[in-house]
Design a protein around this motif. Sequence first.
Motif, PDB file in Angstrom:
ATOM      1  N   PRO A   1     -12.270 -17.667  21.205  1.00  0.00           N
ATOM      2  CA  PRO A   1     -10.987 -17.951  20.553  1.00  0.00           C
ATOM      3  C   PRO A   1     -10.973 -17.348  19.148  1.00  0.00           C
ATOM      4  CG  PRO A   1     -12.329 -19.935  20.686  1.00  0.00           C
ATOM      5  CD  PRO A   1     -13.046 -18.863  21.448  1.00  0.00           C
ATOM      6  N   THR A   2      -9.809 -16.881  18.739  1.00  0.00           N
ATOM      7  CA  THR A   2      -9.684 -16.215  17.441  1.00  0.00           C
ATOM      8  C   THR A   2      -8.792 -17.020  16.497  1.00  0.00           C
ATOM      9  OG1 THR A   2      -7.806 -14.900  18.231  1.00  0.00           O
ATOM     10  CG2 THR A   2     -10.007 -13.926  18.452  1.00  0.00           C
ATOM     11  N   ALA A   3      -8.918 -16.713  15.218  1.00  0.00           N
ATOM     12  CA  ALA A   3      -8.141 -17.394  14.179  1.00  0.00           C
ATOM     13  C   ALA A   3      -7.047 -16.478  13.666  1.00  0.00           C
ATOM     14  CB  ALA A   3      -9.052 -17.795  13.021  1.00  0.00           C
ATOM     15  N   LYS A   4      -5.924 -17.072  13.292  1.00  0.00           N
ATOM     16  CA  LYS A   4      -4.850 -16.328  12.644  1.00  0.00           C
ATOM     17  C   LYS A   4      -5.090 -16.418  11.137  1.00  0.00           C
ATOM     18  CE  LYS A   4       0.082 -15.935  12.036  1.00  0.00           C
ATOM     19  NZ  LYS A   4       1.400 -16.528  12.278  1.00  0.00           N
ATOM     20  N   ILE A   5      -5.356 -15.270  10.520  1.00  0.00           N
ATOM     21  CA  ILE A   5      -5.699 -15.228   9.101  1.00  0.00           C
ATOM     22  C   ILE A   5      -4.567 -14.552   8.338  1.00  0.00           C
ATOM     23  CG2 ILE A   5      -7.333 -14.350   7.396  1.00  0.00           C
ATOM     24  CD1 ILE A   5      -9.448 -14.492   9.664  1.00  0.00           C
ATOM     25  N   THR A   6      -4.089 -15.209   7.289  1.00  0.00           N
ATOM     26  CA  THR A   6      -3.047 -14.649   6.426  1.00  0.00           C
ATOM     27  C   THR A   6      -3.619 -14.524   5.025  1.00  0.00           C
ATOM     28  OG1 THR A   6      -1.338 -15.745   7.736  1.00  0.00           O
ATOM     29  CG2 THR A   6      -0.699 -14.945   5.551  1.00  0.00           C
ATOM     30  N   VAL A   7      -3.579 -13.305   4.483  1.00  0.00           N
ATOM     31  CA  VAL A   7      -4.054 -13.041   3.128  1.00  0.00           C
ATOM     32  C   VAL A   7      -2.831 -12.729   2.268  1.00  0.00           C
ATOM     33  CG1 VAL A   7      -5.491 -11.571   1.678  1.00  0.00           C
ATOM     34  CG2 VAL A   7      -6.239 -12.148   3.990  1.00  0.00           C
ATOM     35  N   THR A   8      -2.692 -13.442   1.147  1.00  0.00           N
ATOM     36  CA  THR A   8      -1.604 -13.204   0.206  1.00  0.00           C
ATOM     37  C   THR A   8      -2.204 -12.658  -1.076  1.00  0.00           C
ATOM     38  OG1 THR A   8      -0.374 -15.050   1.165  1.00  0.00           O
ATOM     39  CG2 THR A   8       0.363 -14.241  -0.984  1.00  0.00           C
ATOM     40  N   VAL A   9      -1.754 -11.450  -1.471  1.00  0.00           N
ATOM     41  CA  VAL A   9      -2.289 -10.778  -2.654  1.00  0.00           C
ATOM     42  C   VAL A   9      -1.220 -10.787  -3.740  1.00  0.00           C
ATOM     43  CG1 VAL A   9      -3.286  -8.647  -3.547  1.00  0.00           C
ATOM     44  CG2 VAL A   9      -3.702  -9.304  -1.172  1.00  0.00           C
ATOM     45  N   THR A  10      -1.590 -11.354  -4.920  1.00  0.00           N
ATOM     46  CA  THR A  10      -0.663 -11.413  -6.052  1.00  0.00           C
ATOM     47  C   THR A  10      -1.356 -10.908  -7.312  1.00  0.00           C
ATOM     48  OG1 THR A  10      -1.305 -13.695  -6.497  1.00  0.00           O
ATOM     49  CG2 THR A  10       0.642 -13.372  -5.124  1.00  0.00           C
TER      50      THR A  10
ATOM     51  N   PRO B   1       3.868 -10.562  -6.002  1.00  0.00           N
ATOM     52  CA  PRO B   1       3.108  -9.973  -4.898  1.00  0.00           C
ATOM     53  C   PRO B   1       2.735  -8.519  -5.158  1.00  0.00           C
ATOM     54  CG  PRO B   1       5.398 -10.334  -4.257  1.00  0.00           C
ATOM     55  CD  PRO B   1       5.226 -10.914  -5.624  1.00  0.00           C
ATOM     56  N   VAL B   2       1.587  -8.111  -4.613  1.00  0.00           N
ATOM     57  CA  VAL B   2       1.125  -6.725  -4.725  1.00  0.00           C
ATOM     58  C   VAL B   2       1.372  -6.059  -3.369  1.00  0.00           C
ATOM     59  CG1 VAL B   2      -0.839  -5.207  -5.147  1.00  0.00           C
ATOM     60  CG2 VAL B   2      -0.620  -7.344  -6.418  1.00  0.00           C
ATOM     61  N   GLU B   3       2.298  -5.114  -3.359  1.00  0.00           N
ATOM     62  CA  GLU B   3       2.644  -4.407  -2.127  1.00  0.00           C
ATOM     63  C   GLU B   3       1.705  -3.218  -1.921  1.00  0.00           C
ATOM     64  OE1 GLU B   3       6.528  -2.246  -0.059  1.00  0.00           O
ATOM     65  OE2 GLU B   3       6.696  -3.068  -2.077  1.00  0.00           O
ATOM     66  N   ASN B   4       1.391  -2.928  -0.669  1.00  0.00           N
ATOM     67  CA  ASN B   4       0.600  -1.751  -0.272  1.00  0.00           C
ATOM     68  C   ASN B   4      -0.858  -1.813  -0.730  1.00  0.00           C
ATOM     69  OD1 ASN B   4       0.719   0.542   1.326  1.00  0.00           O
ATOM     70  ND2 ASN B   4       0.870   1.880  -0.451  1.00  0.00           N
ATOM     71  N   ALA B   5      -1.381  -3.005  -0.948  1.00  0.00           N
ATOM     72  CA  ALA B   5      -2.809  -3.156  -1.260  1.00  0.00           C
ATOM     73  C   ALA B   5      -3.590  -3.065   0.049  1.00  0.00           C
ATOM     74  CB  ALA B   5      -3.074  -4.501  -1.931  1.00  0.00           C
ATOM     75  N   ALA B   6      -4.763  -2.448   0.003  1.00  0.00           N
ATOM     76  CA  ALA B   6      -5.615  -2.346   1.194  1.00  0.00           C
ATOM     77  C   ALA B   6      -6.419  -3.635   1.328  1.00  0.00           C
ATOM     78  CB  ALA B   6      -6.543  -1.150   1.083  1.00  0.00           C
ATOM     79  N   VAL B   7      -6.269  -4.312   2.468  1.00  0.00           N
ATOM     80  CA  VAL B   7      -7.013  -5.530   2.761  1.00  0.00           C
ATOM     81  C   VAL B   7      -7.970  -5.179   3.898  1.00  0.00           C
ATOM     82  CG1 VAL B   7      -6.871  -7.948   3.464  1.00  0.00           C
ATOM     83  CG2 VAL B   7      -5.051  -6.940   2.080  1.00  0.00           C
ATOM     84  N   VAL B   8      -9.273  -5.228   3.613  1.00  0.00           N
ATOM     85  CA  VAL B   8     -10.288  -4.839   4.591  1.00  0.00           C
ATOM     86  C   VAL B   8     -10.995  -6.098   5.084  1.00  0.00           C
ATOM     87  CG1 VAL B   8     -12.265  -3.360   5.051  1.00  0.00           C
ATOM     88  CG2 VAL B   8     -10.587  -2.668   3.335  1.00  0.00           C
TER      89      VAL B   8
ATOM     90  N   LEU C   1     -14.091 -10.351   3.051  1.00  0.00           N
ATOM     91  CA  LEU C   1     -12.782  -9.803   2.711  1.00  0.00           C
ATOM     92  C   LEU C   1     -12.893  -8.929   1.476  1.00  0.00           C
ATOM     93  CD1 LEU C   1      -9.737 -10.059   3.475  1.00  0.00           C
ATOM     94  CD2 LEU C   1      -9.596 -11.746   1.661  1.00  0.00           C
ATOM     95  N   GLN C   2     -12.226  -7.789   1.527  1.00  0.00           N
ATOM     96  CA  GLN C   2     -12.187  -6.865   0.400  1.00  0.00           C
ATOM     97  C   GLN C   2     -10.724  -6.492   0.175  1.00  0.00           C
ATOM     98  OE1 GLN C   2     -14.494  -3.406   1.363  1.00  0.00           O
ATOM     99  NE2 GLN C   2     -15.237  -3.178  -0.674  1.00  0.00           N
ATOM    100  N   VAL C   3     -10.276  -6.492  -1.074  1.00  0.00           N
ATOM    101  CA  VAL C   3      -8.911  -6.095  -1.405  1.00  0.00           C
ATOM    102  C   VAL C   3      -8.983  -5.007  -2.460  1.00  0.00           C
ATOM    103  CG1 VAL C   3      -6.660  -6.846  -2.248  1.00  0.00           C
ATOM    104  CG2 VAL C   3      -8.046  -8.402  -0.867  1.00  0.00           C
ATOM    105  N   ILE C   4      -8.308  -3.880  -2.176  1.00  0.00           N
ATOM    106  CA  ILE C   4      -8.334  -2.725  -3.069  1.00  0.00           C
ATOM    107  C   ILE C   4      -6.893  -2.325  -3.358  1.00  0.00           C
ATOM    108  CG2 ILE C   4      -9.130  -0.344  -3.341  1.00  0.00           C
ATOM    109  CD1 ILE C   4     -11.172  -1.032  -1.045  1.00  0.00           C
ATOM    110  N   ALA C   5      -6.552  -2.232  -4.640  1.00  0.00           N
ATOM    111  CA  ALA C   5      -5.209  -1.816  -5.039  1.00  0.00           C
ATOM    112  C   ALA C   5      -5.321  -0.953  -6.289  1.00  0.00           C
ATOM    113  CB  ALA C   5      -4.322  -3.031  -5.313  1.00  0.00           C
ATOM    114  N   LEU C   6      -4.513   0.074  -6.338  1.00  0.00           N
ATOM    115  CA  LEU C   6      -4.511   1.004  -7.468  1.00  0.00           C
ATOM    116  C   LEU C   6      -4.137   0.263  -8.754  1.00  0.00           C
ATOM    117  CD1 LEU C   6      -4.876   3.993  -8.202  1.00  0.00           C
ATOM    118  CD2 LEU C   6      -2.424   4.269  -7.901  1.00  0.00           C
TER     119      LEU C   6
END
Length: 155
Positions: A38-47, A54-61, A97-102
């Motif tokens: 079974p899998t989990a539903k994961i929601t990441v919110t980047v601000t 909110p930060v749009e177009n950030a890479a969430v790895v 989790l890794q988040v990369i944004a310019l």
Amino acid sequence: MNPIVPCCRVVLAAALAIPCMLSAQETGRGRKYVPPPPTAKITVTVTKAANGKPVENAAVVFHPIKNGKDEGGLELKTDENGKAKLDVIPIGDTLRLQVIALGYQTFGNDYPVNADTREISVKLRRPAKQYSIYQQHSDQQVGGPTPEEQPAKPH
């Protein structure tokens, strides 16, 4: 040579192979179906840390870690609300989790996945000045204002 003889050999070989395959399934030596976990539903919110926008177009790895081993990475981009959603990480794994944004510091952290849903909030910060051993430093705290940035003292 009779053309029917090779054809009979094929039919005979097939007739002998079918009972062998059936007996392998009956004795349990064949492959068994193992359903996916079974899998989990994961929601990441980047601000943005400064104002909460909110930060749009950030890479969430997403890196699922199973038994201490990285199982590979999946990358998604955040939408206009700063959200990235994924529902393929197995429950019981750890999520790296890794988040990369310019223009922002790269964020990274590990999260246990123990339930069928997981909400993660990430606040990105602007890059800070780095400490260097090759520069003169006063007794000020590392990362504090430089002498040029400090307000002038009244005389």
